[in-house]
Design a protein around this motif. Structure first.
Motif, mmCIF file in Angstrom:
data_model
loop_
_atom_site.group_PDB
_atom_site.id
_atom_site.type_symbol
_atom_site.label_atom_id
_atom_site.label_comp_id
_atom_site.label_asym_id
_atom_site.label_seq_id
_atom_site.Cartn_x
_atom_site.Cartn_y
_atom_site.Cartn_z
ATOM 1 N N VAL A 1 0.695 -1.008 -0.019
ATOM 2 C CA VAL A 1 -0.241 0.013 -0.002
ATOM 3 C C VAL A 1 0.969 1.505 -0.055
ATOM 4 O O VAL A 1 0.614 2.311 -0.550
ATOM 5 C CB VAL A 1 -1.010 0.130 1.236
ATOM 6 C CG1 VAL A 1 -0.177 -0.059 2.638
ATOM 7 C CG2 VAL A 1 -1.929 0.873 0.935
ATOM 8 N N ASN A 2 2.391 1.120 0.653
ATOM 9 C CA ASN A 2 3.038 2.349 0.686
ATOM 10 C C ASN A 2 3.371 2.869 -0.848
ATOM 11 O O ASN A 2 3.739 4.043 -1.153
ATOM 12 C CB ASN A 2 4.368 2.117 1.541
ATOM 13 C CG ASN A 2 4.961 0.890 1.167
ATOM 14 O OD1 ASN A 2 4.365 0.126 0.329
ATOM 15 N ND2 ASN A 2 5.999 0.805 1.898
ATOM 16 N N PRO B 1 -4.938 -1.813 -3.509
ATOM 17 C CA PRO B 1 -6.151 -2.384 -2.624
ATOM 18 C C PRO B 1 -7.483 -2.194 -3.040
ATOM 19 O O PRO B 1 -7.962 -3.280 -3.067
ATOM 20 C CB PRO B 1 -6.054 -1.985 -1.153
ATOM 21 C CG PRO B 1 -4.449 -1.470 -1.284
ATOM 22 C CD PRO B 1 -4.092 -0.805 -2.753
ATOM 23 N N SER C 1 -0.018 -10.692 3.044
ATOM 24 C CA SER C 1 1.054 -9.876 3.644
ATOM 25 C C SER C 1 1.720 -8.937 2.854
ATOM 26 O O SER C 1 2.399 -7.960 3.247
ATOM 27 C CB SER C 1 2.145 -10.840 4.513
ATOM 28 O OG SER C 1 2.502 -11.894 3.825
ATOM 29 N N SER D 1 1.289 -5.093 3.060
ATOM 30 C CA SER D 1 1.860 -4.162 4.150
ATOM 31 C C SER D 1 3.625 -4.386 4.274
ATOM 32 O O SER D 1 4.170 -3.736 4.908
ATOM 33 C CB SER D 1 1.327 -4.592 5.326
ATOM 34 O OG SER D 1 1.797 -5.868 5.716
ATOM 35 N N CYS E 1 5.830 -1.532 5.480
ATOM 36 C CA CYS E 1 5.097 -0.747 6.086
ATOM 37 C C CYS E 1 5.143 -0.712 7.605
ATOM 38 O O CYS E 1 5.776 -1.733 8.160
ATOM 39 C CB CYS E 1 3.491 -0.729 5.664
ATOM 40 S SG CYS E 1 3.385 -0.493 4.000
ATOM 41 N N ASN F 1 3.065 -0.864 11.227
ATOM 42 C CA ASN F 1 1.846 -1.476 11.557
ATOM 43 C C ASN F 1 1.186 -2.433 10.529
ATOM 44 O O ASN F 1 0.153 -2.482 10.344
ATOM 45 C CB ASN F 1 0.531 -0.386 11.671
ATOM 46 C CG ASN F 1 0.691 0.493 12.635
ATOM 47 O OD1 ASN F 1 1.198 0.529 13.823
ATOM 48 N ND2 ASN F 1 0.458 1.698 12.527
ATOM 49 N N ARG F 2 2.319 -3.543 10.154
ATOM 50 C CA ARG F 2 2.033 -4.604 9.446
ATOM 51 C C ARG F 2 0.659 -5.464 9.960
ATOM 52 O O ARG F 2 -0.078 -5.715 8.918
ATOM 53 C CB ARG F 2 3.331 -5.346 9.115
ATOM 54 C CG ARG F 2 4.498 -4.848 8.393
ATOM 55 C CD ARG F 2 5.351 -5.885 8.001
ATOM 56 N NE ARG F 2 4.536 -6.477 6.842
ATOM 57 C CZ ARG F 2 5.116 -7.380 5.906
ATOM 58 N NH1 ARG F 2 6.185 -7.830 6.119
ATOM 59 N NH2 ARG F 2 4.219 -8.155 5.075
ATOM 60 N N ILE G 1 -2.384 -3.412 9.417
ATOM 61 C CA ILE G 1 -2.912 -3.352 7.943
ATOM 62 C C ILE G 1 -3.491 -4.495 7.318
ATOM 63 O O ILE G 1 -4.374 -4.745 6.663
ATOM 64 C CB ILE G 1 -1.606 -2.885 7.309
ATOM 65 C CG1 ILE G 1 -1.289 -1.374 7.588
ATOM 66 C CG2 ILE G 1 -2.116 -2.769 5.734
ATOM 67 C CD1 ILE G 1 -0.102 -1.032 6.784
ATOM 68 N N ASN G 2 -2.780 -5.600 7.785
ATOM 69 C CA ASN G 2 -2.869 -6.974 7.089
ATOM 70 C C ASN G 2 -4.609 -7.519 7.566
ATOM 71 O O ASN G 2 -5.344 -7.961 6.767
ATOM 72 C CB ASN G 2 -2.112 -8.088 7.434
ATOM 73 C CG ASN G 2 -0.744 -8.143 7.065
ATOM 74 O OD1 ASN G 2 -0.616 -7.548 6.068
ATOM 75 N ND2 ASN G 2 0.111 -8.978 7.756
ATOM 76 N N THR H 1 -6.899 -5.507 8.658
ATOM 77 C CA THR H 1 -7.834 -4.464 8.566
ATOM 78 C C THR H 1 -8.331 -4.931 6.809
ATOM 79 O O THR H 1 -9.450 -4.814 6.661
ATOM 80 C CB THR H 1 -7.587 -3.141 8.555
ATOM 81 O OG1 THR H 1 -7.073 -3.065 9.681
ATOM 82 C CG2 THR H 1 -8.662 -2.136 8.080
ATOM 83 N N TYR H 2 -7.198 -4.987 6.085
ATOM 84 C CA TYR H 2 -7.366 -5.521 4.746
ATOM 85 C C TYR H 2 -8.010 -6.733 4.437
ATOM 86 O O TYR H 2 -8.954 -6.897 3.526
ATOM 87 C CB TYR H 2 -6.156 -5.405 3.908
ATOM 88 C CG TYR H 2 -6.458 -5.543 2.400
ATOM 89 C CD1 TYR H 2 -7.505 -4.535 1.625
ATOM 90 C CD2 TYR H 2 -6.058 -6.375 1.627
ATOM 91 C CE1 TYR H 2 -7.552 -4.664 0.237
ATOM 92 C CE2 TYR H 2 -6.146 -6.288 -0.063
ATOM 93 C CZ TYR H 2 -7.034 -5.460 -0.371
ATOM 94 O OH TYR H 2 -7.495 -5.410 -1.687
#
Lengths: 265, 324
Positions: A166-167, A173, A198, A201, A204, A206-207, A210-211, A213-214
């Motif tokens: 995502v970065n 996403p 995985s 993220s 990134c 907060n991996r 992020i994982n 949540t997605y």
């Protein structure tokens, strides 16, 4: 949620060392712990920098089979390794993975169909990862057509719309979720929709957050399988809870435990 | 000619199979055992999958207190109501596949009988009849925990079905059923979430799920049966879809609930006349049983011989393998 455990992969230091030294105990421990944590299948990847990938893959398969009958996702980009290993895997197996170019996909579909195996198909071709949802849907549809023509049932086909970090790819996403929704509606019965979770993220902060949540967001769009680390308890809890909210299971106060019931041992 | 589309459902789960009772060869004294469950499809829908073992009927017997039963049933059972042994014999005469002993006399408000007295009732029934036994506590947590160890021990080796484990009170009954090798009824108050929760609690306490029977609480025709039906149906659908915590056979308390209805026992009113008064009770119990069978019930606890006969006929008629 069909969870393919990602931890037996030469990209991880512990697995890499174990593959190099042929330390069966480490690999078997990783296999058992992932299954106990709720994995439905196990990804098997020898990683880069292995002198003989075929030999290493066969050793991994034999080593894992000594402790579990779980489906094994043979994870290699090399056709010679895939075509040599797949017929020698006892029990259930999945080819991970093919690209969507017709000639390549036909070859993989044939190998999967001949061996009663599943197949993960990536929505990318010679031009690389699509920069939008439309092209992903087009390539996914192409994979579905080739699978049906090659005699591969939809419950054996996993379409992976390819998630990027995502970065560096902030729109990616969203594109994947859109593609998942559309591909799910494309065939009846639909194929499975899977992500190498995985990757979203990579590099990134907060991996874990992020994982998970997605994962919940993608499940809401129809994701029903994921390659992830099942030993990440919070991530698995998120998957179970998202499933609960989609009415995949009946609630009870101990639903997290109930979802794991029978997985151990 | 157009072809008929295949509308059959494919289910991934299966209702577990539970054996109740033990013969001499198996360490008990029963003449035969009873096997319930095993369905891989909705009730009686053989074109979808295995329908499992046909439902069975247990006749309800109390350790004491028969004088409080509705007048019509008192007439039907006569002197047999005086003691659990004779009562059980009457039940077998009426077609019981099993006897369900309800320890009503242990209830603090209706006798407050001791564990030893309850154990005597169990022994009396075991000596009087040779069908498998269901043993049901009085429903008061503290009292059940006091009497069930003695009752369970008195029937050790007989592979009884014991009840009930409840969300707030399951540890004692789980322990005694494990120790004396009995099967277990898990009870919930018409709540699918709690039905599942009790099962996971008992499983966590070490009781094998495959030795468990679900009691989702029963309601009679006209007294909440639609709700009971939909709860049972949801549970069964979840079980057939692979939810291991709801894939157990179901027991229904048909006679007890049907005979609480005023249609079954009250003095004549509306269309219940003095002339047809005695048909209403058996009819109410039969209709209640019939509805519950169709939402997935493997074991029915019943009272009236005419209702039992009707229900057996229905089971036979609905069971396709018998005629196929």
């Amino acid at each position: 949620m069909y969870v393919i455990g990602e931890r037996i992969n030469g990209m991880f230091t512990d697995a890499k060392e174990a593959i190099r030294q042929k330390d069966a105990k480490v690999i078997q421990d990783l296999a058992k712990r992932q299954m106990e944590a709720g994995a439905s299948a196990l990804d098997v990847n020898v990683g880069p920098a292995v002198p003989d990938a075929k030999d290493a893959m066969l050793w991994l398969v034999e080593t894992i089979r000594a402790v579990t009958d779980a489906p094994l996702a043979i994870d290699t980009a090399k056709w010679d390794v895939m075509s040599a290993v797949i017929p020698k895997v006892p029990g259930e197996k999945i080819l991970n993975s093919t690209k969507a170019d017709p000639e390549t996909a036909q070859q993989y579909v044939a190998l999967a169909a001949q061996n009663g195996a599943g197949l993960i198909g990536l929505t990318l071709d010679a031009d690389g990862v699509p920069g939008n949802a439309e092209k992903r849907v087009e390539l996914g549809a192409q994979l579905i057509t080739i699978a049906l023509e090659g005699g591969l049932e939809m419950d054996k086909l996993f379409i992976d719309p390819v998630i990027l970090p995502v970065n560096v790819a902030p729109k990616n996403p969203g594109h994947c979720m859109e593609a998942i929704s559309q591909l799910r509606a494309f065939a009846d019965p639909p194929p499975h929709l899977v992500l190498g979770l995985s990757n979203v993220s990579q590099l990134c902060n907060n991996r874990g957050l992020i994982n998970r949540t997605y994962l919940a967001m993608a499940m809401a769009h129809g994701l029903d399988a994921a390659i992830l680390d099942p030993m990440d308890t919070e991530l698995m809890n998120t998957g179970i809870t998202a499933g609960l909210l989609q009415e995949k299971m009946i609630y009870c106060d101990s639903y997290l435990e109930a979802a794991r019931y029978g997985k151990k041992g | 000619m157009s072809s008929i589309p295949d509308v059959s459902e494919k289910w991934s789960g299966q209702v577990s199979t539970v054996v109740i009772g033990a013969t001499a060869d198996e360490g008990g004294t029963r003449g035969r055992t009873v096997t319930i469950g095993g369905a891989g499809a909705l009730p009686f829908l053989a074109f979808d999958g295995a329908i499992g073992n046909p439902p069975v009927i247990a006749v309800e017997v109390w350790d004491s207190g028969g004088q409080t039963w509705p007048e019509q049933l008192r007439d039907t059972y006569g002197d047999a109501l005086a003691g659990p042994g004779e009562w059980a014999k009457k039940g077998v005469e009426f077609g019981a596949d099993l006897i369900c002993l309800r320890l009503m006399g242990a209830h603090p408000d209706s006798g407050d009988r001791s564990g030893d007295q309850c154990a005597e009732a169990v022994k009396e029934i075991l000596g009087a009849v040779d069908v498998p036994l269901i043993i049901w506590g009085c429903g008061v947590d503290e009292k059940d925990n006091e009497i069930l160890p003695a009752v369970s021990a008195a029937a050790k080796g007989e592979n009884c079905l014991m009840g009930t484990a409840r969300e707030k009170n399951y540890r004692t009954i789980v322990a005694v059923c494990l120790a004396d090798k009995h099967k277990l009824i898990t009870e919930s108050p018409l709540d699918i979430n709690i039905a599942k929760q009790v099962n996971i609690l008992c499983a966590d306490a070490g009781f094998p799920l495959e030795d468990t029977v679900i009691f989702p609480t029963t309601g009679a025709l006209g007294y909440g049966i639609e709700y009971v039906y939909s709860i049972q149906e949801r549970g069964r659908l979840a079980g057939l879809r692979g939810d291991k915590l709801l894939g157990q056979p179901v027991i229904c308390d048909v006679g007890f609930e049907a005979w609480r209805a005023k249609e079954a026992k009250a003095p004549a009113f509306d269309t219940v006349t003095d002339e047809n008064r005695r048909q209403w009770g058996p009819m109410w119990e039969s209709a209640t049983a019939m509805v519950l069978l169709q939402s997935g019930a493997e074991l029915l606890i019943m009272r009236d011989p005419v209702a039992i006969e009707n229900t057996k006929k229905i089971i036979e008629r609905f069971t396709p393998s018998a005629t196929a």
